[in-house]
Enzyme design. Structure first.
Site, PDB file in Angstrom:
ATOM      1  N   LYS A   1       4.437   8.741   9.270  1.00  0.00           N
ATOM      2  CA  LYS A   1       4.172   8.172  10.599  1.00  0.00           C
ATOM      3  C   LYS A   1       5.160   8.646  11.684  1.00  0.00           C
ATOM      4  O   LYS A   1       5.006   9.733  12.205  1.00  0.00           O
ATOM      5  CB  LYS A   1       4.122   6.650  10.528  1.00  0.00           C
ATOM      6  CG  LYS A   1       3.067   6.198   9.479  1.00  0.00           C
ATOM      7  CD  LYS A   1       2.439   4.875   9.760  1.00  0.00           C
ATOM      8  CE  LYS A   1       1.592   4.424   8.596  1.00  0.00           C
ATOM      9  NZ  LYS A   1       0.295   3.941   8.896  1.00  0.00           N
TER      10      LYS A   1
ATOM     11  N   TYR B   1       0.863  -1.191   0.000  1.00  0.00           N
ATOM     12  CA  TYR B   1       0.000   0.000   0.000  1.00  0.00           C
ATOM     13  C   TYR B   1       0.893   1.232   0.000  1.00  0.00           C
ATOM     14  O   TYR B   1       1.839   1.319   0.782  1.00  0.00           O
ATOM     15  CB  TYR B   1      -0.894  -0.019   1.248  1.00  0.00           C
ATOM     16  CG  TYR B   1      -1.797   1.180   1.384  1.00  0.00           C
ATOM     17  CD1 TYR B   1      -2.834   1.415   0.477  1.00  0.00           C
ATOM     18  CD2 TYR B   1      -1.646   2.081   2.444  1.00  0.00           C
ATOM     19  CE1 TYR B   1      -3.682   2.510   0.615  1.00  0.00           C
ATOM     20  CE2 TYR B   1      -2.497   3.169   2.594  1.00  0.00           C
ATOM     21  CZ  TYR B   1      -3.505   3.378   1.682  1.00  0.00           C
ATOM     22  OH  TYR B   1      -4.355   4.453   1.822  1.00  0.00           O
TER      23      TYR B   1
ATOM     24  N   ASP C   1       9.188   2.419   0.022  1.00  0.00           N
ATOM     25  CA  ASP C   1       8.159   3.057   0.828  1.00  0.00           C
ATOM     26  C   ASP C   1       8.385   2.648   2.276  1.00  0.00           C
ATOM     27  O   ASP C   1       8.046   1.534   2.680  1.00  0.00           O
ATOM     28  CB  ASP C   1       6.767   2.640   0.342  1.00  0.00           C
ATOM     29  CG  ASP C   1       5.664   3.355   1.103  1.00  0.00           C
ATOM     30  OD1 ASP C   1       5.935   3.843   2.227  1.00  0.00           O
ATOM     31  OD2 ASP C   1       4.536   3.422   0.588  1.00  0.00           O
TER      32      ASP C   1
HETATM   33  C1  LIG Z   1       3.608   1.793   3.500  1.00  0.00           C
HETATM   34  C2  LIG Z   1       2.642   2.936   3.479  1.00  0.00           C
HETATM   35  N1  LIG Z   1       2.750   3.872   2.531  1.00  0.00           N
HETATM   36  C3  LIG Z   1       1.927   4.921   2.473  1.00  0.00           C
HETATM   37  C4  LIG Z   1       0.912   5.083   3.390  1.00  0.00           C
HETATM   38  C5  LIG Z   1       0.007   6.264   3.326  1.00  0.00           C
HETATM   39  O1  LIG Z   1       0.267   7.131   4.385  1.00  0.00           O
HETATM   40  P1  LIG Z   1      -0.861   8.131   4.914  1.00  0.00           P
HETATM   41  O2  LIG Z   1      -1.927   7.307   5.533  1.00  0.00           O
HETATM   42  O3  LIG Z   1      -0.118   9.010   5.882  1.00  0.00           O
HETATM   43  O4  LIG Z   1      -1.336   8.895   3.725  1.00  0.00           O
HETATM   44  C6  LIG Z   1       0.747   4.124   4.398  1.00  0.00           C
HETATM   45  C7  LIG Z   1      -0.336   4.244   5.381  1.00  0.00           C
HETATM   46  O5  LIG Z   1      -0.599   3.400   6.182  1.00  0.00           O
HETATM   47  C8  LIG Z   1       1.636   3.026   4.448  1.00  0.00           C
HETATM   48  O6  LIG Z   1       1.521   2.072   5.376  1.00  0.00           O
END
Ligand SMILES: Cc1ncc(COP(=O)(O)O)c(C=O)c1O
Length: 429
Positions: free
Chosen positions: A267, A144, A239
């Site tokens: 985060k 994700y 990511d």
């Molecule tokens: C690996 C990863 N990338 C991107 C995101 C997106 O981040 P946000 O919820 O701050 O938009 C998340 C959210 O959980 C994530 O776990």
């Protein structure tokens, strides 16, 4: 357990907030029942609107690393807010945060702070396309990268929880250059790049997947991504929105010793406030506006309160910090395994440091398909049993469990007790 107030609040929320929530997984569709409204948190503990107390193993989906309401984080964000909450102009705090990220993560030669992980991943992808003048983005099933149009296909997290392969409202044009391959499948990846590498702008991956439960990438898989991206001049994006500063001082890349061209953070670096960051090779980063032709901007980007909170969290993260998390994690993992053994429940635990997932299967879990083949139908009962025993777990079998440095031996004992009761419940089903 009395949940009268949560139920009342949720019914009220359903009238003005779609699904009663501001982010889908919070609606508890993955486990049934009514979501608990959380009133406050302190250290490892959270309290709901009915005064029920839980040890928190969700930790704001990994954003909280030192514990809730950490006194130093509160002090730093209070001090920052006393001077004003936003200026839309450069501040020292955002500079300091960028410097700390850059010092810790050797590939983060330059940093752009944004407001969320979604924004950071979206920016990294646009930047890669602008830098390479190529179009295709390769991503992996169950990973994700936020909810921007380009990456909303076969993603994990809320989409997986709701059983949605993609999202309405995303046009074919938006995803026609997005290719989704199997996670941890070296052969499929290499054959795709061998044929199409000249058209691939970027390969984006969660180096430790956290959105289909925890699934670490095999070292061979990450090495192959690195090698093939080099051969075909594709940008490799890690990511690290979850793993950044959670699994080591240098994130998953430091742990594996395999390094991307660009990284995406979020985060932990905001200490519980909204934030995201793109960081990486300066020759690529310099393609961002105002130095380069790739546009990206944000009214609240580099917000001084979020930056002050994030800086305070990062100031605690020395090697000893991660060693303690690892020891604690080992104990938690053993507690799950021995409770499962005692109750004759088949369980596989995937864990890296302070992130982990119990899967209802005896088989190894390497990709999204493996997760789909577990006995996910056991999760709702398991979840509610944990809740009744004072453990706040993620309300979906596709999400990761997290703990913080404030989780104590007593919390581990509580967890062990709760997990044993939850397995016993399943056994007696
Ligand atoms: C690996 C990863 N990338 C991107 C995101 C997106 O981040 P946000 O919820 O701050 O938009 C998340 C959210 O959980 C994530 O776990």
């Amino acid at each position: 357990m009395n949940t009268k107030n949560s139920k009342m609040l949720f019914n009220r929320a359903l009238r003005v907030m779609v699904g009663g929530v501001n982010s889908p997984v919070r609606a508890f569709k993955g486990v049934g029942g009514t979501p608990l409204f959380i009133e406050r948190g302190k250290g490892s503990r959270i309290w709901d609107a009915d005064g029920n107390k839980f040890t928190d193993f969700t930790c704001s989906w990994g954003a909280i690393l030192l514990g809730h309401s950490h006194p130093e984080v509160i002090r730093a964000s209070r001090n920052a807010i006393n001077n004003g909450s936003s200026f839309g102009a450069p501040t020292l705090a955002e500079l300091q945060l960028a410097e700390v990220i850059s010092e810790r993560v050797k590939t983060a030669e330059m940093v752009r702070l944004v407001n969320s992980g979604t924004e950071a991943a979206m920016t990294a992808i646009r930047l890669s396309r602008g830098y390479t003048n190529k179009k295709i983005i390769v991503k992996f099933e169950g990973n994700y990268h936020g909810h921007s149009d380009i990456v909303l296909s076969k993603a994990g997290s809320g989409l997986a929880t709701l059983g949605m392969p993609s999202s309405a409202g995303v046009t074919e044009g938006c995803v026609s250059d997005t290719v989704t391959l199997k996670y941890n499948d070296v052969e499929a990846f290499e054959s795709f790049i061998d044929e199409n590498g000249s058209r691939v702008a970027a390969v984006i991956v969660e180096p430790i997947a956290g959105n289909m439960g925890v699934i670490p990438a095999d070292t061979a898989f990450l090495s192959s991504l690195r090698k093939k991206c080099d051969q075909s001049s594709c940008v490799l994006i890690f990511d690290e929105v979850i793993t950044g500063f959670r699994v080591s001082r240098e994130g998953a890349q430091g742990l594996y010793g395999i390094y991307p061209d660009l990284s995406v953070f979020g985060k932990v670096i905001g200490g519980g406030f909204p934030i995201g960051a793109v960081a990486g090779r300066s020759d690529i980063m310099k393609h961002l506006a105002p130095e380069g032709p790739v546009y990206q901007a944000g009214t609240l980007a580099g917000n001084p309160v979020a930056a002050a909170a994030g800086l305070t969290v990062l100031s605690h993260l020395d090697n000893g910090f991660y060693k303690k998390l690892e020891e604690y994690g080992k104990n938690i993992e053993n507690l799950i395994k021995s409770a499962a053994r005692n109750n004759k429940i088949e369980i596989t635990v995937n864990r890296v440091g302070s992130m982990f997932s119990p899967f209802f299967t005896a088989s190894a879990i390497k990709n999204f398909n493996d997760v789909l083949n577990t006995k996910k139908e056991l999760y709702p009962r398991f979840f509610w049993s944990l809740i009744k025993n004072g453990i706040y777990a993620p309300p979906s079998p596709y999400e990761s469990y997290f703990f913080t440095s404030s989780h104590s031996e007593l919390d581990a004992e509580r967890f062990g007790h709760a997990i044993n009761n939850a397995f016993e419940d399943l056994k007696n089903e």
